[in-house]
Enzyme design. Structure first.
Site, PDB file in Angstrom:
ATOM      1  N   HIS A 116     -10.716  77.519  33.950  1.00 58.51           N
ATOM      2  CA  HIS A 116      -9.548  78.300  34.367  1.00 58.51           C
ATOM      3  C   HIS A 116      -9.923  79.707  34.846  1.00 58.51           C
ATOM      4  O   HIS A 116      -9.345  80.691  34.374  1.00 58.51           O
ATOM      5  CB  HIS A 116      -8.546  78.437  33.210  1.00 58.51           C
ATOM      6  CG  HIS A 116      -7.981  77.157  32.718  1.00 58.51           C
ATOM      7  ND1 HIS A 116      -7.377  77.034  31.485  1.00 58.51           N
ATOM      8  CD2 HIS A 116      -7.911  75.925  33.290  1.00 58.51           C
ATOM      9  CE1 HIS A 116      -6.967  75.798  31.320  1.00 58.51           C
ATOM     10  NE2 HIS A 116      -7.280  75.098  32.395  1.00 58.51           N
ATOM     11  N   PRO A 117     -10.855  79.884  35.777  1.00 63.23           N
ATOM     12  CA  PRO A 117     -11.200  81.239  36.215  1.00 63.23           C
ATOM     13  C   PRO A 117     -10.045  81.896  36.971  1.00 63.23           C
ATOM     14  O   PRO A 117      -9.385  81.268  37.802  1.00 63.23           O
ATOM     15  CB  PRO A 117     -12.409  81.020  37.122  1.00 63.23           C
ATOM     16  CG  PRO A 117     -12.274  79.611  37.607  1.00 63.23           C
ATOM     17  CD  PRO A 117     -11.660  78.853  36.468  1.00 63.23           C
TER      18      PRO A 117
END
Length: 538
Positions: free
Chosen positions: A469-470
Site C-alpha cells: 500500500h505505498p
C-alpha cells in the site's frame, strides 16, 4: 501525436480518468501504459495473483533498500505493469478506510477532501451486489461483491474474535469500520474486476481515446514552467515526443509518479544534481512522505485441511479448477484475504488502529507458494503508521528502478502498536472456538513470551513485510512539503497534475485500491471543470 489530455499510467486511477475524460467526444485522450494489455488469463482469475506477482511480464518487481527497522532486510515491492496496473495484481479487497481519515485531510488544508466530499465519488464508482443505499452505490463500474467461497477456519476465527470481546461487523465500509467479518471483493461473476475491466474495456473503441501500451515515459516535456507533453520510449524502442494541448496527468502510482517528476527535473534541486538530473523546478517534497502498511504474519498450524493442502494436491487442484470453470466459485475466487478484523489496540483509541487479514492458507509470500503443512495466517497491520520513508533516483536513466526506502518501524508508536496487534492475534487464537483447531502456534512460536516487549519486537522485525500500500510521495497540502494542491495540480507547474495514491497526505486506514478509484473519480470532475473554465475565459 497530440491529445488534449495525456494520462501516464493505466492503473487503478489512470483507467478511471481515461473513461471519464473521454466521455466528451470533443476531447482527445491518450492513455500511456509501460506494460502490455491484460490478455493473460490468470489476470482475470481472482486468485491469479499467485501467477502474476513477481512475474516480470506484469510486475515492476521493485525491491526496497535494506530497511533498518526490519534487520536490514530487502523487501519485494510488486507493482502492476499492465493495463489495470496494481488492480490487475492486487488482493481484490474493497476497503475505503475511515471517515475520519478524509476529515483529517480536510483539516490539513485540503478543501473538498472531507468525508462528506468524497463519499459521493465512492458511491459513483461502486457497483455493490447488495444494492445501493445511503453509503453504497449499486450501479457503478467497479463491481463489489460478497465472497463466493468461505472456509471453516475463517468462521472459527470470527467466533473466536467475538469470544475475545470484539464485535461482529458485516459491512466494514458501513456506518462503522470496527469489528470482524468477511471482506467484500472487487469481483464480477467470479472474475477479477480490475479498473481496466471496469472502466477501460467498455469504452476502448471510443474514437477520441487512444491507448498506447509498452510505452515508457522518460520525462515530462516542459516549456518554462508549463508541461506541454511527455517523452517516451515506444514499443519499438524509439524515443518520441507526445504533445498535450491541455494537461499531462501522472497516474503512475506512489513509486512511478515521483520518479517521473524527478527525471523531469522537478524535485529537490540538490538531490536531482546528485542523481545527475538538471533541476527545472525546486519542489523538495517530491518522493518524500512515503507511507506503507506493514504486516506481521502470525501463522497457526491446523488439525484440519486448509487451502495449503488443496494447492499441493494435484487431484484437489483439478477439482478446484473444475469448480471454478463450471460454477465460478471455490478457492480460485479468493482474494488475498477472506476475513477482516478492524480492532482497537487499547480502549484509549477512538477508532480502530489495527487491521487483521485472515487467510485460510499460509506462505512467506504469494509469489513463493504455500507452506507444506495445513495452516492459516492472521496478519497484523498498524492502520496509521507514523514512520515515513522516501523514493529517490538511482541515477538519470529512466529505465532504472528508483531507490525505495520505506523506513518501516522507525517510530516507537509503530513498534508498540504492532507488538500489541501480535498479542491480540495470540489472544484470539487461544479462544475456545479456535484453540481446538490449532495444533501449533507456528509464528510466533508459542514459547516466545510476548509480554517481553523487546523479544516480541525483535520477532516482529524479523517476520514483517509490506501489505503493498505505498502512498504519499506527491502529497497534497499547503505546507512546504506539499507537491500538489487540493485540485491535484503540481505546485509551480502549469498543465500538470498527479492523480493516484501518491497524493495522500496521510495513508488511509485500510487497503488503498478503493481510495485510488475515488481519487480519480473526483479528479476527473475537477479536470473537466477547469477545462470548461479555461474555454470560457478564452
Amino acid at each position: 501525436m497530440e491529445a488534449d489530455f495525456i494520462i501516464v499510467g493505466a492503473g487503478s486511477s489512470g483507467c478511471v480518468l481515461a473513461n471519464r475524460l473521454s466521455q466528451n467526444p470533443n476531447r482527445k485522450v491518450l492513455l500511456i501504459e509501460a506494460g502490455g494489455r491484460d490478455s493473460y488469463p490468470w489476470i482475470h482469475v481472482p486468485a491469479g495473483y499467485f501467477k502474476t506477482m513477481n512475474n516480470p511480464a506484469y510486475d515492476w518487481r521493485y525491491r526496497t533498500e535494506p530497511v533498518p527497522g526490519l534487520k536490514r532486510k530487502v523487501i519485494n515491492w510488486p507493482r502492476g505493469k499492465v493495463l489495470g496496473g496494481s488492480s490487475a495484481l492486487n488482493g481484490l479487497l474493497y476497503v475505503r478506510g475511515q471517515a475520519q481519515d478524509y476529515d483529517r485531510w480536510r483539516q490539513m488544508g485540503n478543501i473538498g477532501w472531507g468525508w462528506d466530499d468524497v463519499l459521493p465519488y465512492f458511491k459513483r464508482a461502486e457497483g455493490n451486489d447488495r444494492g445501493a443505499d445511503a453509503l453504497h452505490g449499486g450501479d457503478g463500474p467497479l463491481a463489489v461483491s460478497d465472497p463466493r467461497y468461505t472456509h471453516p477456519i475463517c468462521d472459527a476465527w470470527i467466533k473466536a474474535a467475538q469470544q475475545a470481546g470484539y464485535p461482529a461487523n458485516d459491512d466494514i465500509n458501513g456506518i462503522t469500520q470496527e469489528g470482524v467479518g468477511y471482506y467484500q471483493l472487487t469481483i464480477r461473476n467470479g472474475r477479477r474486476c480490475s479498473t481496466a475491466a471496469a472502466y477501460l474495456q467498455p469504452i476502448r473503441r471510443r474514437p477520441n481515446l487512444e491507448i498506447m501500451t509498452r510505452a515508457q515515459v522518460r520525462k515530462i516535456v516542459l516549456d518554462g514552467k508549463r508541461a506541454i507533453g511527455v517523452e517516451i520510449t515506444d514499443a519499438d524502442g524509439q524515443v518520441r515526443r507526445l504533445i498535450a494541448r491541455r494537461e499531462v496527468i501522472l497516474s503512475s502510482g506512489a513509486v512511478g509518479s515521483p520518479q517521473i517528476l524527478m527525471l523531469s527535473g522537478i524535485g529537490d534541486d540538490a538531490e536531482l544534481r546528485k542523481a545527475g538530473v538538471k533541476p527545472r523546478h525546486h519542489l523538495p517534497g517530491v518522493g518524500k512522505n512515503l507511507q506503507d502498511h506493514l504486516q506481521a504474519r502470525t501463522t497457526f498450524k491446523t488439525r484440519n485441511k486448509t487451502v495449503n493442502d488443496e494447492v499441493r494436491s494435484l487431484v484437489a487442484k483439478m477439482k478446484t479448477a473444475a469448480r471454478y470453470g463450471l460454477k465460478r466459485n471455490g478457492p480460485m475466487t479468493m482474494g488475498a484475504s477472506m476475513v477482516a478484523g478492524f480492532l482497537r489496540s487499547s480502549s484509549d483509541e477512538d477508532t480502530p488502529d489495527i487491521q487483521f487479514h485472515i487467510n485460510p492458507w499460509s506462505a512467506d509470500s504469494p509469489a513463493e507458494g504455500v507452506h507444506p503443512f495445513s495452516a492459516f495466517t492472521a496478519t497484523v497491520c498498524v492502520l496509521r503508521p507514523t514512520s515515513k520513508g522516501e523514493i529517490t533516483l538511482a541515477g538519470p536513466d529512466p529505465l532504472a528502478s528508483p531507490r525505495i526506502q520505506p523506513n518501516y518501524l522507525a517510530t516507537e508508536d509503530d513498534c508498540r502498536r504492532t507488538v500489541e496487534g501480535v498479542r491480540i492475534s495470540r489472544q484470539i487464537a487461544r479462544q475456545a472456538a479456535l484453540a481446538s483447531e490449532i495444533t501449533e502456534e507456528f509464528r510466533p512460536p508459542q514459547d516466545l513470551d510476548l509480554d517481553d516487549y523487546d523479544a516480541a519486537l525483535d520477532w516482529v522485525r524479523g517476520n514483517s513485510t509490506t501489505v503493498y500500500h505505498p502512498t504519499g510521495t506527491c502529497k497534497m497540502g499547503t505546507d512546504k512539503g506539499a507537491v500538489v494542491d487540493e485540485r491535484l495540480r503540481v505546485r509551480g507547474i502549469e498543465g500538470l497534475r498527479v492523480v493516484d495514491c501518491s497524493i495522500m497526505p496521510e495513508i488511509v486506514s485500510g487497503n488503498t485500491n478503493a481510495p485510488a478509484v475515488m481519487i480519480a473519480e473526483k479528479a476527473s470532475d475537477m479536470i473537466l471543470e477547469d477545462a470548461r473554465q479555461t474555454c470560457g475565459r478564452k
